[in-house]
Scaffold this motif. Structure first.
Motif, PDB file in Angstrom:
ATOM      1  N   LYS A  45       0.821  -1.209   0.000  1.00 14.71           N
ATOM      2  CA  LYS A  45       0.000   0.000   0.000  1.00 14.71           C
ATOM      3  C   LYS A  45       0.856   1.260   0.000  1.00 14.71           C
ATOM      4  O   LYS A  45       0.483   2.283  -0.571  1.00 14.71           O
ATOM      5  N   ALA A  46       2.028   1.204   0.640  1.00 14.76           N
ATOM      6  CA  ALA A  46       2.878   2.400   0.745  1.00 14.76           C
ATOM      7  C   ALA A  46       3.628   2.694  -0.550  1.00 14.76           C
ATOM      8  O   ALA A  46       4.001   3.834  -0.808  1.00 14.76           O
ATOM      9  N   CYS A  47       3.830   1.675  -1.363  1.00 16.14           N
ATOM     10  CA  CYS A  47       4.670   1.857  -2.563  1.00 16.14           C
ATOM     11  C   CYS A  47       3.966   2.749  -3.595  1.00 16.14           C
ATOM     12  O   CYS A  47       2.906   2.394  -4.103  1.00 16.14           O
ATOM     13  N   PRO A  48       4.561   3.892  -3.936  1.00 18.31           N
ATOM     14  CA  PRO A  48       3.923   4.792  -4.904  1.00 18.31           C
ATOM     15  C   PRO A  48       4.083   4.316  -6.350  1.00 18.31           C
ATOM     16  O   PRO A  48       3.419   4.820  -7.249  1.00 18.31           O
ATOM     17  N   SER A  49       4.948   3.361  -6.568  1.00 18.37           N
ATOM     18  CA  SER A  49       5.203   2.895  -7.940  1.00 18.37           C
ATOM     19  C   SER A  49       4.524   1.573  -8.248  1.00 18.37           C
ATOM     20  O   SER A  49       4.751   1.007  -9.319  1.00 18.37           O
ATOM     21  N   THR A  50       3.751   1.079  -7.315  1.00 21.87           N
ATOM     22  CA  THR A  50       3.065  -0.227  -7.444  1.00 21.87           C
ATOM     23  C   THR A  50       3.999  -1.302  -7.996  1.00 21.87           C
ATOM     24  O   THR A  50       3.654  -2.004  -8.944  1.00 21.87           O
ATOM     25  N   CYS A  94      10.749   0.625  -9.511  1.00 21.17           N
ATOM     26  CA  CYS A  94      11.102   1.157  -8.179  1.00 21.17           C
ATOM     27  C   CYS A  94      11.861   2.478  -8.295  1.00 21.17           C
ATOM     28  O   CYS A  94      12.742   2.628  -9.145  1.00 21.17           O
ATOM     29  N   ASN A  95      11.490   3.436  -7.443  1.00 16.19           N
ATOM     30  CA  ASN A  95      12.215   4.720  -7.450  1.00 16.19           C
ATOM     31  C   ASN A  95      13.084   4.885  -6.202  1.00 16.19           C
ATOM     32  O   ASN A  95      13.548   5.979  -5.918  1.00 16.19           O
ATOM     33  N   CYS A 128      12.494   4.961  -3.002  1.00 11.36           N
ATOM     34  CA  CYS A 128      12.012   6.006  -2.098  1.00 11.36           C
ATOM     35  C   CYS A 128      12.052   5.595  -0.623  1.00 11.36           C
ATOM     36  O   CYS A 128      11.884   6.401   0.258  1.00 11.36           O
ATOM     37  N   LEU A 157       9.834   4.046   1.085  1.00 13.49           N
ATOM     38  CA  LEU A 157       8.542   4.027   1.778  1.00 13.49           C
ATOM     39  C   LEU A 157       8.150   2.615   2.205  1.00 13.49           C
ATOM     40  O   LEU A 157       7.515   2.423   3.235  1.00 13.49           O
ATOM     41  N   CYS A 158       8.539   1.614   1.431  1.00 13.15           N
ATOM     42  CA  CYS A 158       8.218   0.227   1.812  1.00 13.15           C
ATOM     43  C   CYS A 158       8.932  -0.124   3.113  1.00 13.15           C
ATOM     44  O   CYS A 158       8.329  -0.683   4.032  1.00 13.15           O
TER      45      CYS A 158
END
Ligand code: SF4
Ligand code: SF4
Length: 175
Positions: free
Chosen positions: A65-70, A104-105, A107, A109-110
């Motif tokens: 859910k946290a991953c902005p790049s799915t 993946c960028n 970031c 967040l995961c």
């Protein structure tokens, strides 16, 4: 004639200045390293290749859910409680987990969203993540695989170890 000798003297002086500078640094410690035989280890907060531990992951989906790049996918599974295998109680684990490094960028967040201690997904210090095909960009993990994971080779129809993966965390720190 005087002009000629002045030029010669100036050239000799400049050459001596250059040689002096070379001598000044000749006996100082080198600030460069013999890459790739010798590798610098980045600072702790560096975001390198992601690693994953299928043993500690509780399959909570928070990283997905946290991953902005799915780019994270997983399938839930339940297994007998490893602390009490005789009991009927089952605990949540992952059947498989995957990260698409092509999306993946980096970031983090995961890693930040992961509730386990220690983290089940985290950035290593590996800055030499290399891929030779699109397949290799999708890193998969299952129980029993190393933290580095494997990729699914569609031609060979089997999991393979990623080639060229440098275990930078095993290189001595040199800061
Ligand atoms: S580092 Fe960011 S983009 Fe990459 S898998 Fe984690 S959350 Fe997704
Ligand atoms: S890696 Fe962490 S956040 Fe992601 S499913 Fe596993 S326990 Fe949850």
């Amino acid at each position: 004639m005087i002009d000629y000798f002045a030029k010669v003297l100036r050239a000799a002086w400049n050459t001596c200045k250059g040689l002096g500078l070379t001598l000044k640094y000749l006996f100082k410690p080198a600030i460069t390293v013999h890459y790739p035989d010798e590798k610098l280890v980045p600072y702790e907060r560096f975001r390198g290749a992601l690693l994953f531990d299928a043993v500690t992951c509780i399959s909570c989906n928070l990283c997905v859910k946290a991953c902005p790049s799915t780019c994270i996918d997983l399938e839930n599974a339940t297994i007998p409680d490893p602390k009490n295998p005789q009991a009927r109680k089952k605990v949540a684990r992952v059947e498989w987990y995957s990260i698409d490094f092509g999306k993946c960028n980096f970031c983090r967040l995961c890693e930040e969203s992961c509730p386990t201690k220690p983290k089940s997904v985290w950035h290593s210090l590996d800055y030499e993540l290399v891929f030779f095909s699109r397949d290799e960009m999708v890193r998969c993990w299952k129980a029993g695989m190393s933290w580095v994971g494997q990729y699914w080779d569609r031609r060979a129809k089997q999991f393979k170890d990623p080639p060229g993966q440098v275990r930078i965390m095993e290189v001595d720190a040199r800061r």
